[in-house]
Write an enzyme that holds these catalytic residues in place. Structure first.
Site, mmCIF file in Angstrom:
data_model
loop_
_atom_site.group_PDB
_atom_site.id
_atom_site.type_symbol
_atom_site.label_atom_id
_atom_site.label_comp_id
_atom_site.label_asym_id
_atom_site.label_seq_id
_atom_site.Cartn_x
_atom_site.Cartn_y
_atom_site.Cartn_z
ATOM 1 N N HIS A 1 -11.805 -4.866 9.040
ATOM 2 C CA HIS A 1 -12.090 -4.810 7.804
ATOM 3 C C HIS A 1 -13.603 -4.211 7.805
ATOM 4 C CE1 HIS A 1 -9.283 -7.913 7.246
ATOM 5 N NE2 HIS A 1 -9.439 -7.866 5.597
ATOM 6 N N GLU B 1 0.771 -1.119 -0.015
ATOM 7 C CA GLU B 1 0.201 -0.101 -0.050
ATOM 8 C C GLU B 1 0.870 1.173 0.025
ATOM 9 O OE1 GLU B 1 -1.138 -2.671 1.609
ATOM 10 O OE2 GLU B 1 -3.031 -3.189 1.222
#
Lengths: 341, 339
Positions: free
Chosen positions: A129, A60
Site C-alpha cells: 500500500h 479493478e
C-alpha cells in the site's frame, strides 16, 4: 484570488468544477460516493448524485474496462483506483486496451479517461500500500502520466487531464494529501508537458517528482547555507516530458541530480539521466546523481520505513558528492537510505 | 434490420461472411506473404453472428474478440476496407495499424475488439453504461468465446452488469475449444456435463443455451435478451453452441513458417475425424441455403445469385487489398495520442 486548501480538497474541487462544466464527466471507483479512504471525492455524490459518482464492486479489471468502454462511447469517466498498488489488477485494461485503442483503430476510437490513483510511502502502509510504480506506466506509449507535487498543481493538472482526449494516469501522493497550499479560486488547466522551475539556482539542477519536490526544496535550503544554489525542477508530467526545460537548466548549472521516491533500479530517473546525457553530455561536469529508494519491498516497521524512504538528507548528500572535487565514478545512490539511518 | 427475422438478409450475410473468410484463407496460398501475423476465422459461426446482429437497431453497439471478421460485415462495414486492413494496407479500416484482430468501425456501431481473451467484456459493459446514461434504450452485444468465461474480467463484469442492470447481452460463442484444449478439459461446468449458460445463475441473470447453427433460433433468443435489456431489465447470458470449421488461427511468422494447423484441432490433435465430419454435416451455411429454398423464401437460382454476388464482392475486396499501397512509414507514430 486564491484559497488555502489541502491537496485532496484541490483535487476534489477540480473534479466538481469539471462535472459542473461537462455532464459527460463521471466519477467511478470503490467507495467514491462516500469520499474514498482519503476523502478526495467527498461531497461529490451529494451534489451530483450517486449515478454520476458511482460506487463499484472491488473489481479493478472490470471497472477499468467499464471506464474504457464508456469513454469510447462518449463519456469522460474519472476512475479511481484506490491505491496504485491495486493497479496491477487493471494493467491489462490500461496497457493493452486504453493505451492502444486510438492507434489500433487508426484514430477512430478515443479514450478520454482519467485514471486517478495514489501512491507513495511514509504512512506505515507496508509493502502493498505504499509503492511508487509510475515508471511502468511511462513505458507504455499512449498513456500520459501526471504526478502533481502540490495542491495548486494537482487542481490545474486534473483540470487538464479531464480535458485531454486520451487516457491520463493521475498519480497523487498520499503523504501530500493534507498539506495546504494557495490554490487559485478559479482553477485553470495546466498544460500537460510543461515542467515547473520551483526554485532557481546556478550550481546544480535537481529534478524531483511528487513528494520529492518538497524534499528537494528543503535540501536546497540546507545547501544554500553552504553556498550551493540548487535549481529545483518539477516535471509535473512524466509523459509528455519537458526535457527542454531540464536541459536548459543543466547547460547553466552543469550538474544534475534526479530524485523520485520510487526505487532507483529501473526508475523513471534512469530515463531522465539517459536523455540529459544524450542532449548535454559536454555540459556536464560530474556524473548525474540519482536519488530514490533502495531495491527492496517497502518495510512496515516505522524505523525501517523512515530509513528506507529517500528525502532531504539523501538529496543533500547526492549534491555534495557532485559538487566536491573531480567527477566521481561511484555507483548510483542505491541503498544509502538504509545505511545512513 | 427488423425484429422479424428476414431470412433472405440472414442468408445473404451468412454467405458473405463465409466467402470473406474463404478468401482470407485462400490468400495464404493464392498470394503468399500478403497476410502476416494472426488471423482467426469465423467460418462455421455465421449463423450465430448473423442471428445476433439481426436483432440490432440504429444506436446499438457491438464489441467482439479477435475472431472478428463476421460482425462488421453483417453490420455494414466495407469488405474492401476490411480485407485491406487484414493485408496491412493504408486503405484499411484502421489504416493498416490494427490488423485482422483489431477491426473497428464505430460509425457502423462496431466498437472494436481485443486480442486478449476476455478483455473486451468490460468495455462492452462500459458502452452499455454509456447507453444507459443516454437513455435511448440502446443495447450492446458483447461477443466472446467459451474460453473467456474462465477469465476474471468475465466474472467481474457479469456482476457489475447485473448489479447496475446494464442494457447488454453477453453472447458466448461456445465452439468447444480453447485453441487446442477442449472445454470439458478446462471448464468445471462443462466437465460436470452442464451448459455453460449456468454461469449466469451466479450473477442473478438469465442464462440460455441455444443452437448457434440456426440463425432463427439465435435471432429469437438474442432478440428476447435484447428486448429485456431495452426494457431496462438488465443483462442476459446467451451460450450459442457453434463449431468453427477452421483451426483456431493462422500465424505466419517469420516469413514462410506457418505456425498453425492446416486442419481443425479435432483432426490434427485429437484424431477425431468423426467429430469434424459431424460438424461439416451441420455446417450452417448449406443448412440455411437449404432452408430458404425449401421454405420458398428464395428460388434455387436466387440463392445461387446471392452466393455469386458474395463471391464477386469478396474477389473485388481481395483485389482492392492487393492493389492498395502500404501506409506511409510515419503513420506508425500518428495515433499514439489523440488530439
Amino acid at each position: 484570488m486564491s484559497r488555502n486548501e489541502t491537496y485532496v480538497k484541490a483535487v476534489g474541487r477540480a473534479l466538481a468544477d469539471a462535472m459542473r462544466a461537462d455532464e459527460r464527466v463521471f466519477v467511478i471507483g470503490e467507495d467514491v460516493a462516500e469520499g474514498g479512504p482519503y476523502t478526495t471525492t467527498a461531497g461529490l455524490s451529494e451534489e451530483f448524485g450517486r449515478e454520476r459518482v458511482r460506487n463499484t464492486p472491488i473489481s479493478e479489471a472490470a471497472i477499468t474496462g467499464v471506464a474504457i468502454g464508456a469513454a469510447q462511447s462518449g463519456m469522460r469517466p474519472v476512475l479511481e483506483i484506490m491505491y496504485i498498488d491495486f493497479l496491477t489488477l487493471a494493467l491489462d485494461q490500461l496497457v493493452n486496451a486504453a493505451a492502444k485503442a486510438h492507434a489500433m483503430s487508426g484514430g477512430q476510437l478515443t479514450v478520454p479517461l482519467v485514471l486517478r490513483t495514489q501512491g507513495g510511502a511514509g504512512q506505515r502502509g507496508g509493502a502493498q500500500h505504499s509503492q511508487s510504480l509510475e515508471s511502468w506506466l511511462t513505458h507504455v506509449p499512449g498513456l500520459k502520466v501526471v504526478m502533481p507535487s502540490g495542491a495548486a498543481d494537482a487542481a490545474g493538472l486534473m483540470a487538464a487531464a479531464i480535458l485531454d482526449p486520451g487516457p491520463v494516469v493521475f498519480v497523487e501522493h498520499k503523504a501530500l494529501y493534507f498539506r495546504r497550499e494557495d490554490v487559485p479560486e478559479t482553477i485553470e488547466p495546466i498544460e500537460l508537458g510543461r515542467a515547473r522551475t520551483v526554485r532557481t539556482g546556478d550550481d546544480v539542477t535537481i529534478v524531483a517528482t511528487s513528494r520529492m519536490v518538497g524534499e528537494a526544496l528543503a535540501a536546497a535550503q540546507e545547501l544554500a547555507e553552504e553556498g550551493i544554489e540548487a535549481e529545483v525542477i518539477d516535471p509535473r508530467t512524466l509523459v509528455p516530458f519537458d526535457l527542454d526545460t531540464i536541459v536548459a537548466s543543466v547547460r547553466r548549472t552543469n550538474r544534475l541530480v534526479v530524485a523520485h521516491e520510487a526505487v532507483v533500479h529501473g526508475g523513471f530517473g534512469a530515463e531522465v539521466v539517459a536523455a540529459v546525457q544524450e542532449a548535454a553530455f559536454d555540459d556536464l561536469d560530474a556524473p548525474i546523481g540519482r536519488v530514490g529508494a533502495p531495491f527492496a519491498p517497502i518495510p512496515f516497521s516505522p524505523p525501517l520505513e523512515d530509513a528506507y524512504l529517500p528525502g532531504r538528507q539523501q538529496l543533500v548528500d547526492a549534491v555534495r558528492r557532485l559538487s566536491v572535487g573531480s567527477p566521481s565514478l561511484r555507483l548510483p545512490y542505491i541503498g544509502a537510505g538504509l545505511t545512513s539511518a | 434490420m427488423s425484429s422479424k427475422p428476414d431470412l433472405t438478409w440472414m442468408y445473404t450475410q451468412m454467405v458473405r461472411i463465409r466467402e470473406f473468410e474463404e478468401r482470407v484463407k485462400r490468400t495464404f496460398t493464392d498470394h503468399p506473404g500478403v497476410i502476416r501475423g494472426h488471423t482467426h476465422l469465423a467460418d462455421g459461426v455465421e449463423a450465430s453472428i448473423v442471428g445476433s446482429v439481426s436483432t440490432l437497431r440504429e444506436g446499438d453497439q457491438v464489441l467482439a474478440t479477435y475472431r472478428c471478421h463476421g460482425y462488421p460485415l453483417a453490420m455494414g462495414t466495407s469488405a474492401d476496407a476490411m480485407m485491406a486492413e487484414i493485408y496491412g494496407k493504408a486503405t484499411g479500416l484502421c489504416k493498416g495499424i490494427g490488423g485482422s484482430m483489431h477491426l473497428t468501425d464505430p460509425a457502423n456501431g462496431f466498437l472494436g475488439t481485443s486480442g486478449i481473451v476476455g478483455q473486451g467484456i468490460p468495455h462492452a459493459a462500459g458502452a452499455a453504461w454509456a447507453a444507459q446514461i443516454r437513455g435511448n434504450q440502446d443495447v450492446v452485444l458483447s461477443f466472446f468465446g467459451d474460453g473467456a468465461s474462465k477469465q476474471g474480467s468475465f466474472h467481474e463484469t457479469l456482476n457489475v452488469a447485473s448489479l447496475w442492470k446494464l442494457p447488454i447481452v453477453f453472447v458466448m460463442e461456445n465452439n468447444g475449444y480453447n485453441v487446442v484444449t477442449q472445454s470439458f478439459q478446462e471448464d468445471a461446468n462443462a466437465a460436470a456435463g452442464q451448459d455453460l449458460s449456468i454461469k449466469a445463475t451466479g450473477y442473478a441473470m438469465p442464462g440460455v443455451t441455444i443452437d448457434g447453427g440456426d440463425p432463427v433460433a439465435v435471432h429469437e433468443a438474442v432478440g428476447a435478451a435484447v428486448q429485456r435489456a431495452r426494457d431496462g431489465e438488465g443483462p442476459t447470458l446467451v451460450e450459442s453452441k457453434v463449431y468453427r470449421l477452421s483451426a483456431h488461427g493462422n500465424l505466419i511468422a517469420p516469413p514462410g513458417v506457418p505456425l498453425h494447423y492446416p486442419e481443425h484441432e479435432a483432426i490434427e490433435v485429437f484424431g477425431d475425424t468423426e467429430q469434424y465430419a459431424a460438424a461439416l454435416r451441420g455446417d450452417p451455411v448449406p443448412r440455411m441455403r437449404g432452408r430458404v429454398v425449401s421454405e420458398g423464401v428464395l428460388t434455387s437460382d436466387e440463392a445461387e445469385r446471392i452466393a455469386q454476388e458474395a463471391r464477386d464482392e469478396m474477389q473485388a475486396a481481395v483485389q482492392f487489398g492487393l492493389d492498395s499501397p502500404y501506409p506511409e512509414l510515419d503513420e506508425a507514430l500518428a495515433y499514439v495520442h489523440a488530439s
